[in-house]
Write a protein that holds these residues in place. Structure first.
Motif, PDB file in Angstrom:
ATOM      1  N   GLU A 135     -18.890 -24.500  -0.785  1.00 18.73           N
ATOM      2  CA  GLU A 135     -18.322 -23.410  -0.003  1.00 18.73           C
ATOM      3  C   GLU A 135     -16.986 -23.037  -0.620  1.00 18.73           C
ATOM      4  O   GLU A 135     -16.144 -23.911  -0.893  1.00 18.73           O
ATOM      5  CB  GLU A 135     -18.115 -23.821   1.457  1.00 18.73           C
ATOM      6  N   PHE A 136     -16.785 -21.743  -0.842  1.00 21.24           N
ATOM      7  CA  PHE A 136     -15.537 -21.231  -1.400  1.00 21.24           C
ATOM      8  C   PHE A 136     -14.822 -20.405  -0.336  1.00 21.24           C
ATOM      9  O   PHE A 136     -15.429 -19.542   0.305  1.00 21.24           O
ATOM     10  CB  PHE A 136     -15.807 -20.365  -2.630  1.00 21.24           C
ATOM     11  N   ILE A 137     -13.547 -20.660  -0.154  1.00 21.24           N
ATOM     12  CA  ILE A 137     -12.736 -19.977   0.843  1.00 21.24           C
ATOM     13  C   ILE A 137     -11.550 -19.358   0.133  1.00 21.24           C
ATOM     14  O   ILE A 137     -10.809 -20.056  -0.568  1.00 21.24           O
ATOM     15  CB  ILE A 137     -12.245 -20.955   1.928  1.00 21.24           C
ATOM     16  N   GLY A 138     -11.347 -18.044   0.299  1.00 23.26           N
ATOM     17  CA  GLY A 138     -10.241 -17.456  -0.445  1.00 23.26           C
ATOM     18  C   GLY A 138      -9.930 -16.029  -0.076  1.00 23.26           C
ATOM     19  O   GLY A 138     -10.227 -15.550   1.022  1.00 23.26           O
ATOM     20  N   ASP A 139      -9.345 -15.335  -1.043  1.00 26.42           N
ATOM     21  CA  ASP A 139      -8.858 -13.970  -0.855  1.00 26.42           C
ATOM     22  C   ASP A 139      -9.515 -13.045  -1.868  1.00 26.42           C
ATOM     23  O   ASP A 139     -10.686 -13.227  -2.202  1.00 26.42           O
ATOM     24  CB  ASP A 139      -7.321 -13.950  -0.943  1.00 26.42           C
ATOM     25  N   GLU A 178     -26.129 -24.408  -4.606  1.00 25.87           N
ATOM     26  CA  GLU A 178     -26.167 -23.289  -3.679  1.00 25.87           C
ATOM     27  C   GLU A 178     -24.744 -23.104  -3.161  1.00 25.87           C
ATOM     28  O   GLU A 178     -24.050 -24.091  -2.899  1.00 25.87           O
ATOM     29  CB  GLU A 178     -27.112 -23.599  -2.524  1.00 25.87           C
ATOM     30  N   TYR A 179     -24.297 -21.854  -3.028  1.00 24.92           N
ATOM     31  CA  TYR A 179     -22.914 -21.669  -2.609  1.00 24.92           C
ATOM     32  C   TYR A 179     -22.785 -20.556  -1.584  1.00 24.92           C
ATOM     33  O   TYR A 179     -23.647 -19.689  -1.460  1.00 24.92           O
ATOM     34  CB  TYR A 179     -22.018 -21.375  -3.815  1.00 24.92           C
ATOM     35  N   ARG A 180     -21.686 -20.623  -0.844  1.00 23.54           N
ATOM     36  CA  ARG A 180     -21.329 -19.577   0.108  1.00 23.54           C
ATOM     37  C   ARG A 180     -19.848 -19.245  -0.057  1.00 23.54           C
ATOM     38  O   ARG A 180     -19.059 -20.103  -0.457  1.00 23.54           O
ATOM     39  CB  ARG A 180     -21.614 -20.025   1.538  1.00 23.54           C
ATOM     40  N   VAL A 181     -19.517 -18.000   0.252  1.00 25.23           N
ATOM     41  CA  VAL A 181     -18.141 -17.530   0.095  1.00 25.23           C
ATOM     42  C   VAL A 181     -17.633 -16.962   1.412  1.00 25.23           C
ATOM     43  O   VAL A 181     -18.311 -16.157   2.060  1.00 25.23           O
ATOM     44  CB  VAL A 181     -18.047 -16.440  -1.001  1.00 25.23           C
ATOM     45  N   ILE A 182     -16.430 -17.382   1.794  1.00 26.25           N
ATOM     46  CA  ILE A 182     -15.703 -16.803   2.920  1.00 26.25           C
ATOM     47  C   ILE A 182     -14.390 -16.309   2.345  1.00 26.25           C
ATOM     48  O   ILE A 182     -13.472 -17.095   2.086  1.00 26.25           O
ATOM     49  CB  ILE A 182     -15.438 -17.858   4.024  1.00 26.25           C
ATOM     50  N   ASP A 227     -22.510 -21.434  13.413  1.00 28.51           N
ATOM     51  CA  ASP A 227     -23.144 -22.736  13.585  1.00 28.51           C
ATOM     52  C   ASP A 227     -23.000 -23.545  12.292  1.00 28.51           C
ATOM     53  O   ASP A 227     -23.813 -23.432  11.378  1.00 28.51           O
ATOM     54  CB  ASP A 227     -24.621 -22.553  13.945  1.00 28.51           C
ATOM     55  N   PHE A 228     -21.969 -24.367  12.225  1.00 23.87           N
ATOM     56  CA  PHE A 228     -21.720 -25.151  11.012  1.00 23.87           C
ATOM     57  C   PHE A 228     -22.819 -26.185  10.766  1.00 23.87           C
ATOM     58  O   PHE A 228     -23.029 -26.584   9.613  1.00 23.87           O
ATOM     59  CB  PHE A 228     -20.358 -25.839  11.109  1.00 23.87           C
ATOM     60  N   SER A 229     -23.506 -26.613  11.805  1.00 24.89           N
ATOM     61  CA  SER A 229     -24.553 -27.616  11.624  1.00 24.89           C
ATOM     62  C   SER A 229     -25.748 -27.074  10.845  1.00 24.89           C
ATOM     63  O   SER A 229     -26.557 -27.848  10.321  1.00 24.89           O
ATOM     64  CB  SER A 229     -25.021 -28.142  12.987  1.00 24.89           C
ATOM     65  N   SER A 230     -25.847 -25.745  10.739  1.00 21.70           N
ATOM     66  CA  SER A 230     -26.986 -25.139  10.042  1.00 21.70           C
ATOM     67  C   SER A 230     -26.889 -25.268   8.531  1.00 21.70           C
ATOM     68  O   SER A 230     -27.893 -25.113   7.830  1.00 21.70           O
ATOM     69  CB  SER A 230     -27.104 -23.659  10.429  1.00 21.70           C
ATOM     70  N   TRP A 231     -25.697 -25.531   8.035  1.00 21.41           N
ATOM     71  CA  TRP A 231     -25.501 -25.624   6.572  1.00 21.41           C
ATOM     72  C   TRP A 231     -24.201 -26.361   6.318  1.00 21.41           C
ATOM     73  O   TRP A 231     -23.128 -25.894   6.711  1.00 21.41           O
ATOM     74  CB  TRP A 231     -25.457 -24.213   5.963  1.00 21.41           C
ATOM     75  N   GLN A 232     -24.286 -27.516   5.678  1.00 19.21           N
ATOM     76  CA  GLN A 232     -23.097 -28.317   5.401  1.00 19.21           C
ATOM     77  C   GLN A 232     -22.866 -28.421   3.896  1.00 19.21           C
ATOM     78  O   GLN A 232     -23.753 -28.839   3.150  1.00 19.21           O
ATOM     79  CB  GLN A 232     -23.253 -29.709   6.002  1.00 19.21           C
ATOM     80  N   PRO A 233     -21.686 -28.039   3.424  1.00 16.13           N
ATOM     81  CA  PRO A 233     -21.384 -28.143   1.998  1.00 16.13           C
ATOM     82  C   PRO A 233     -21.018 -29.567   1.593  1.00 16.13           C
ATOM     83  O   PRO A 233     -20.513 -30.347   2.409  1.00 16.13           O
ATOM     84  CB  PRO A 233     -20.185 -27.207   1.833  1.00 16.13           C
TER      85      PRO A 233
END
Length: 374
Positions: A135-139, A178-182, A227-233
């Motif tokens: 999981e990537f968190i940024g600007d 697999e990745y996700r971005v916020i 729902d954080f339980s649906s996907w945990q990095p």
């Protein structure tokens, strides 16, 4: 298009949905940058029906076939069928990945991108499991702003955004992850680039996609708890602080309704004021608490420095204070080298070369962690 087999994304167990989604994936609405889907398909052709809308910031997608970028395109408003591939060998299994290139656009309440259905002449096959989840968190850096376009481009438009040129995508490819971005342009950990205290990622992290507004988005549940339980990095990479640092150089922000003001300021010697640095430090510590609460087993890496280092002391102190108070040793700071002139892309942001350099540094650290775990 003669293909007759129509499948809804939410009913296809072989389809790997990328990014945070709501409870109902029919249609599959893509909110954050990097959202989309991937699949293995045995057949000669595959089509996708998209539905899009916008008032000013059009939606862009990228299509990869067997790992190679085949198309990057702006989608027109309304429903449209896009051919992902055709005339392939009928019995050949083809890997397909389709991702949203543009970040969520709070300034455009009409912005909307959804996958309504897939059409093909073959069958979907099971995907192998990724080696890890990131999981990537940024600007804006994490959103890939400026990763496309020449250095003279300064218009703030969708065309210069690209998740597939940005470091999260590059890191995920290297790690077979697999990745996700916020991420959101201009947002910080305690304030935005213009000193706005409400435009921060921690404020929206626990929501599906709370940065969006408008009746349609709210009906889609963007303000609802995620729902954080649906996907945990396995690993979380945070790259925040750049806009908090930029705020020191900007005029004070003023709320037009309440008259409230905020300003990150420097002292008489031109040094960031201790009070302001303490505010960043506290915000870092509290955000780490929030991230850990929702991701109890993830290794957390705070990577910073691509576009200046003014907030680095506060970020380091925030991490150290969090570790002392929590006893959590699965958090580290990683200094990223400031981008070189030849690494600059559009809008004075990192271009492809800048993102490649950052990805290399992050990959080294993640590989070090993975080696240690083994």
């Amino acid at each position: 298009m003669d293909v007759q087999k129509r499948v809804l994304p939410g009913e296809l167990k072989e389809l790997r949905i990328l990014g945070r989604t709501g409870k109902n994936n029919n249609p599959l609405v893509l909110f954050w940058t990097g959202s989309g889907f991937e699949c293995n398909y045995e057949g000669s052709e595959l089509w996708c029906e998209f539905e899009t809308d916008y008032s000013c910031y059009e939606q862009w997608i990228a299509v990869f076939i067997n790992g190679a970028l085949i198309s990057r395109q702006m989608l027109q408003k309304g429903k449209q069928q896009v051919c992902l591939f055709r005339n392939m060998q009928m019995r050949k299994v083809t890997h397909v990945k389709v991702v949203k290139e543009v970040q969520a656009m709070p300034g455009d309440e009409e912005a909307y991108l959804a996958v309504n259905a897939l059409y093909g002449d073959g069958i979907f096959r099971e995907l192998p499991e990724p080696e890890c989840r990131l999981e990537f968190i940024g600007d804006s850096i994490t959103s890939g702003e400026g990763s496309y376009g020449s250095v003279e481009e300064q218009d703030w438009i969708s065309m210069w955004f690209s998740t597939t040129q940005a470091y999260p995508y590059l890191v995920a490819n290297r790690m077979n992850a697999e990745y996700r971005v916020i991420s959101q342009s201009g947002y910080g950990v305690c304030c935005a680039w213009d000193n706005n205290p409400y435009n921060t990622i921690p404020r929206y992290y626990t929501q599906l996609c709370g940065v969006l507004s408008g009746a349609r988005n709210e009906a889609l549940g963007v303000k609802e708890p995620y729902d954080f339980s649906s996907w945990q990095p396995d690993y979380i990479i945070i790259n925040l602080g750049t806009n908090d640092g930029c705020a020191f150089e900007q005029p004070a922000w003023k709320d037009g309704t309440t008259g409230q003001t905020k300003k990150m300021y420097k002292d008489a010697l031109g040094i960031p004021a201790k009070e302001c640095m303490d505010e960043i430090r506290t915000a870092v510590k509290e955000f780490l608490r929030l991230v850990r609460k929702n991701n109890p087993d993830a290794q957390i890496l705070w990577a910073y420095g691509l576009m200046g280092t003014i907030a680095e002391p506060a970020i380091k102190d925030g991490i150290a204070e969090y570790q002392t108070e929590s006893g959590d040793k699965m958090v580290q700071y990683l200094a990223l080298a400031e981008m070189k002139p030849e690494h600059i892309g559009a809008r004075s942001h990192p271009g492809a070369a800048g993102h490649a350099a950052a990805a290399e540094t992050i990959c080294r650290k993640l590989c070090e962690w993975k080696g240690r775990e083994k």
